[in-house]
Design an enzyme around this catalytic site. Structure first.
Site, PDB file in Angstrom:
ATOM      1  CG  ASN A 566       9.952 -57.890  58.155  1.00 34.83           C
ATOM      2  OD1 ASN A 566       9.664 -59.448  58.359  1.00 34.83           O
ATOM      3  ND2 ASN A 566      11.019 -57.172  58.227  1.00 34.83           N
ATOM      4  CG  ASN A 590       9.754 -54.404  61.369  1.00 32.07           C
ATOM      5  OD1 ASN A 590       9.782 -55.174  60.300  1.00 32.07           O
ATOM      6  ND2 ASN A 590       9.275 -53.290  61.214  1.00 32.07           N
ATOM      7  CG  ASN A 593      18.644 -60.492  62.073  1.00 34.14           C
ATOM      8  OD1 ASN A 593      19.934 -60.102  61.455  1.00 34.14           O
ATOM      9  ND2 ASN A 593      18.690 -59.459  63.500  1.00 34.14           N
ATOM     10  CG  ASP A 611      15.726 -54.296  48.802  1.00 39.79           C
ATOM     11  OD1 ASP A 611      15.824 -55.516  49.531  1.00 39.79           O
ATOM     12  OD2 ASP A 611      16.820 -53.655  48.989  1.00 39.79           O
ATOM     13  CG  ASP A 612       9.028 -54.044  48.414  1.00 43.54           C
ATOM     14  OD1 ASP A 612       9.952 -53.789  48.974  1.00 43.54           O
ATOM     15  OD2 ASP A 612       8.577 -53.154  48.853  1.00 43.54           O
ATOM     16  CG  ASN A 697      20.240 -49.701  58.322  1.00 47.21           C
ATOM     17  OD1 ASN A 697      21.017 -50.534  57.095  1.00 47.21           O
ATOM     18  ND2 ASN A 697      20.343 -47.996  58.176  1.00 47.21           N
ATOM     19  CB  CYS A 698      24.380 -53.518  58.967  1.00 49.84           C
ATOM     20  SG  CYS A 698      24.335 -51.684  59.547  1.00 49.84           S
ATOM     21  CG  ASP A 700      22.934 -54.718  53.337  1.00 44.96           C
ATOM     22  OD1 ASP A 700      23.280 -54.074  53.655  1.00 44.96           O
ATOM     23  OD2 ASP A 700      22.947 -53.930  52.236  1.00 44.96           O
TER      24      ASP A 700
END
Length: 777
Positions: A566, A590, A593, A611-612, A697-698, A700
């Protein structure tokens, strides 16, 4: 004479009794002396009582047991559902000291250019377990079909039109011997239907060499246990066979026949002869027909030497481009380490010469987590009517004897841990090496004279043991100075001994209950598949990414890792230690989405968005993938949330308190790449995506609302419990959710917004523990 004899006996008995009393008195004196010598012990340890030291000693055992149990609970969670890939009432797929062999399939334009099935992306859209991945036949495949199996090995292929028949050794978990099983495929080997047991004898069978001759189908399995080489003829192919004849009265192993230059040649190994090198010997026999009679080669054995040269056969000899090739197995390091290929340059009744040629099947770099990561020892190749070559290989994750080795090390570690506690008690004075005098009383009482007693007493085992223990008891006063609890050195010594015991207890439990360390993927409908692992990150989290890639690339079902970059300069491929291909997709801006952008380069139906900064075991990942393949229309993940009518975002604890969930965080979730990404990028989701950009945010949360909206009244999400997961962002502090309160306020705002756009989630709730596998508790 009788009176005199009685008098002598009485005198002798009295003398022996006095002698015995003297010994007892001496022993008592020695005990009193030792008592005075160590009379300071009750006050040892800074005034603590001996009872207190004894309690400490006993508590150490309890502490070690608690540590071992906790370690086992955290590291090796109960395998509730671990056997759901096999019949719940079966005996199959148990750990076997011979290994965990399974069979994989390869395709290519020649026997020397074969690639595994997963590289050609074989699909079946009606099943979520595709694309197919090796191994294609396992113990689970058979056990699910009602034929219990511990492992399958030694594959031989028989082609009949468009139908393929696979004959193999099946390790029967009840009799613990090999039987010959058979499976059928009508799709070029992508899927196999186990048909049953083709041959079952009272002795071990393996290496089922199947061939045609004069319009009949024959099988020549290994049966060296009874010292014969037997030939069977198919009565009702493929399941009914009849003994045709015993063609050799020799215990040959792994025998194969090839027709070459007008003769039939039989290659096999006889390990029973004097001076024979096991797995390093090869003999040749020849005949005008496969039925015999067979005559030995003039130079038999043609080889008898090192085990790693491939003398023992590893499959069917075959012709290619006018050349004859023999398959051998390298047994140098352990049985069946790898396959070797030999070109036969000269084969006659008097001479034999072969030379090794390059041969290497494309291998995974996942080590023990690959189905054939440790060894493979059998290869059979046939050409199909299409001109394509198909090869079958058996592979294993562990070495022969691994189970015994682990159990031995495990109990040895526990024994040393117990010894550490005993040592601690010995140094604290709780344990003393004392052999009671009564051990020797019966022996002394039986002796008639002091001279005889003194003569034999020195040789008594009990006396020697008492002397050794007496010397040992002189050592503690010196060593006990190091373990005084009221001194820094003493506390350090005690702490060190306790720590060593704890580590040894954990190591012991790990060896005994931890398995081989190789992670087994969970099959669905008898088959394995692979998925793409996708993670979104940027330059400030590069250290996370390196650890992430190294760990997850070794998981069995990971086909490729997609890094969605990103922000900042992306890393070089060489900076990432990966066992699978890594593709870095650099984004123009960045945006959260970007996580769900449509990507036509993804080669699998399943994608795990992870997630990393989340690290969990490969076994947990494999469980999630197994559940997703059962429910590919759902989001399947590891972090549940519950949204009620207040539309207030809360952590997992809130979901647990309500015994239900209706949302799964996509920071760790499986999804159908085509379905999920197309839906997220659709026009219907445009307003939601814009709100994600605004809040940063959000993303997910939005996908959960879209899934719920698409599923109607059906279930949209599925939970899989991870026994242990580590969030590495807690160590780095680089995370958008660093400020929990602010993060939760934003997400509550998202819940209300998305509820207005796509409908509420509050009317949905699915209880924990709703599945039979037990992985959602």
């Amino acid at each position: 004479m009788m009176e005199l004899s009685a008098s002598v006996e009485e005198t002798t008995e009295r003398t022996g009794k006095i002698s015995w009393e003297k010994n007892v008195a001496a022993a008592a004196h020695n005990n009193n002396h030792n008592h005075h010598r160590y009379k300071y012990l009750p006050n040892y340890g800074g005034g603590g009582s001996s009872g207190r030291r004894f309690l400490f000693f006993v508590a150490c055992f309890g502490f070690y047991a608690l540590v071992a149990a906790t370690y086992a609970w955290l590291t090796f969670p109960p395998h509730i559902g671990r056997t759901d890939h096999v019949s719940s009432s079966s005996l199959g797929c148990r750990e076997d000291n011979e290994g965990s062999w399974s069979i994989g399939i390869f395709y290519g334009d020649s026997p020397f250019s074969l690639k595994p099935i997963e590289t050609i992306n074989v699909w079946r859209n009606e099943s979520a377990s595709w694309p197919v991945a090796n191994p294609v036949l396992t113990c689970a495949s058979l056990t699910n079909s009602g034929f219990p199996s511990n492992f399958v090995a030694d594959p031989f292929l028989y082609v009949q039109g468009d139908t393929l028949y696979l004959f193999f050794e099946n390790k029967n978990p009840i009799t613990l011997q090999g039987d010959i099983g058979v499976a059928e495929s009508i799709d070029k080997g992508a899927t196999w239907k186990p048909l049953g047991t083709a041959l079952d004898e009272a002795w071990h069978l393996s290496f089922p060499f199947v061939f045609d001759y004069n319009g009949e189908i024959y099988m020549m399995p290994e049966s060296n246990q009874i010292g014969q080489l037997r030939l069977y003829r198919a009565v009702n192919f493929p399941l009914s066979w009849k003994l045709e004849k015993v063609i050799l009265q020799k215990p040959l192993v792994d025998s194969t026949i090839v027709h070459h230059q007008g003769h039939y040649w039989l290659f096999g190994s006889d390990h029973s002869s004097f001076g024979t090198k096991k797995n390093g010997q090869l003999e040749i026999w020849y005949s005008s027909t496969p039925l015999g009679p067979w005559k030995p080669h003039k130079t038999n054995p043609v080889y008898n030497g090192k085990r790693n040269v491939g003398a023992r056969n590893g499959g069917r000899a075959f012709l290619h481009n006018g050349n004859l090739y023999r398959v051998g197995q390298d047994c140098g390091e352990n049985y069946g380490k790898k396959i070797r290929m030999f070109k036969i340059e000269l084969l006659s009744k008097e001479e034999y010469r072969e030379v090794e040629v390059p041969f290497a099947l494309e291998m995974s770099h996942k080590g023990k987590n690959s189905w054939n990561g440790v060894r493979q020892h059998h290869f059979d190749v046939r050409q199909l009517s299409t001109g394509e070559y198909i090869g079958l290989v058996d592979g294993d994750r562990v070495t022969s004897g691994d189970l015994f080795h682990r159990v031995f090390l495990g109990y040895a570690s526990l024994a040393v841990a117990i010894s550490a506690v005993v040592l601690l008690g010995f140094l604290l004075g709780v344990v003393n090496c004392i052999v009671p005098s009564t051990w020797c009383m019966n022996y002394y009482a039986a002796k008639r004279t002091d001279a005889l007693l003194n003569l034999e007493n020195a040789g008594l085992f009990s006396e020697k043991l008492r002397r050794i223990c007496s010397r040992l008891n002189r050592v503690p006063p010196f060593l006990r100075g190091f373990v005084k609890p009221n001194s820094a050195l003493g506390r350090l010594t005690i702490g060190f001994i306790v720590l060593v015991g704890v580590l040894l207890a954990c190591v012991g439990i790990g060896y005994i209950y931890g398995g081989s360390g190789a992670v087994n993927p969970y099959p669905f409908k008898g088959h394995l598949s692979q998925f793409t692992l996708a993670t979104m990150t940027y330059d400030a989290r590069l250290w996370n990414l390196k650890m992430y890639v190294k760990h997850y690339s070794r998981c069995p079902s990971v086909k490729e890792i997609l890094v969605i970059w990103n922000k900042g300069p992306p890393p070089e491929q060489k900076d990432l230690d990966s066992a699978v291909p890594v593709r870095i997709r650099v984004e123009k801006q960045n945006s959260l989405n970007n996580r769900f952008n449509v990507d036509p380069l993804i080669k699998t139906r399943a994608v795990l968005e992870l997630d990393d900064d989340i690290i969990m075991s490969c076994d947990v990942i494999e469980k999630g993938f197994r559940v997703w393949r059962e429910h590919p229309e759902r989001l399947v993940g590891f972090y549940p949330r519950f949204v009620d009518e207040t539309m207030t975002y809360s952590a997992e604890k809130f979901a647990r308190s309500h015994n239900g969930y209706n949302m799964i965080l996509t920071g760790a979730a499986f999804m159908d790449a085509g379905f999920a990404f197309d839906m997220y990028q659709s026009e219907k989701a445009k307003l939601g995506r814009e709100f994600v950009e605004e809040q940063f945010n959000c993303e997910d949360v939005l996908l959960n609302f879209l899934y719920a909206n698409a599923s109607g009244l059906g279930k949209a999400v599925e939970y899989v419990r991870p026994p242990l997961a580590i969030d590495t962002s807690k160590f780095s502090g680089v995370a958008i959710s660093g400020n929990t309160n602010q993060h939760y306020r934003k997400r509550s705002k998202c819940l209300r917004r998305f509820s207005d756009l796509y409908g509420s989630l509050s009317d949905r709730r699915w209880e924990f523990g709703g599945r039979k596998d037990g992985w959602d508790l």
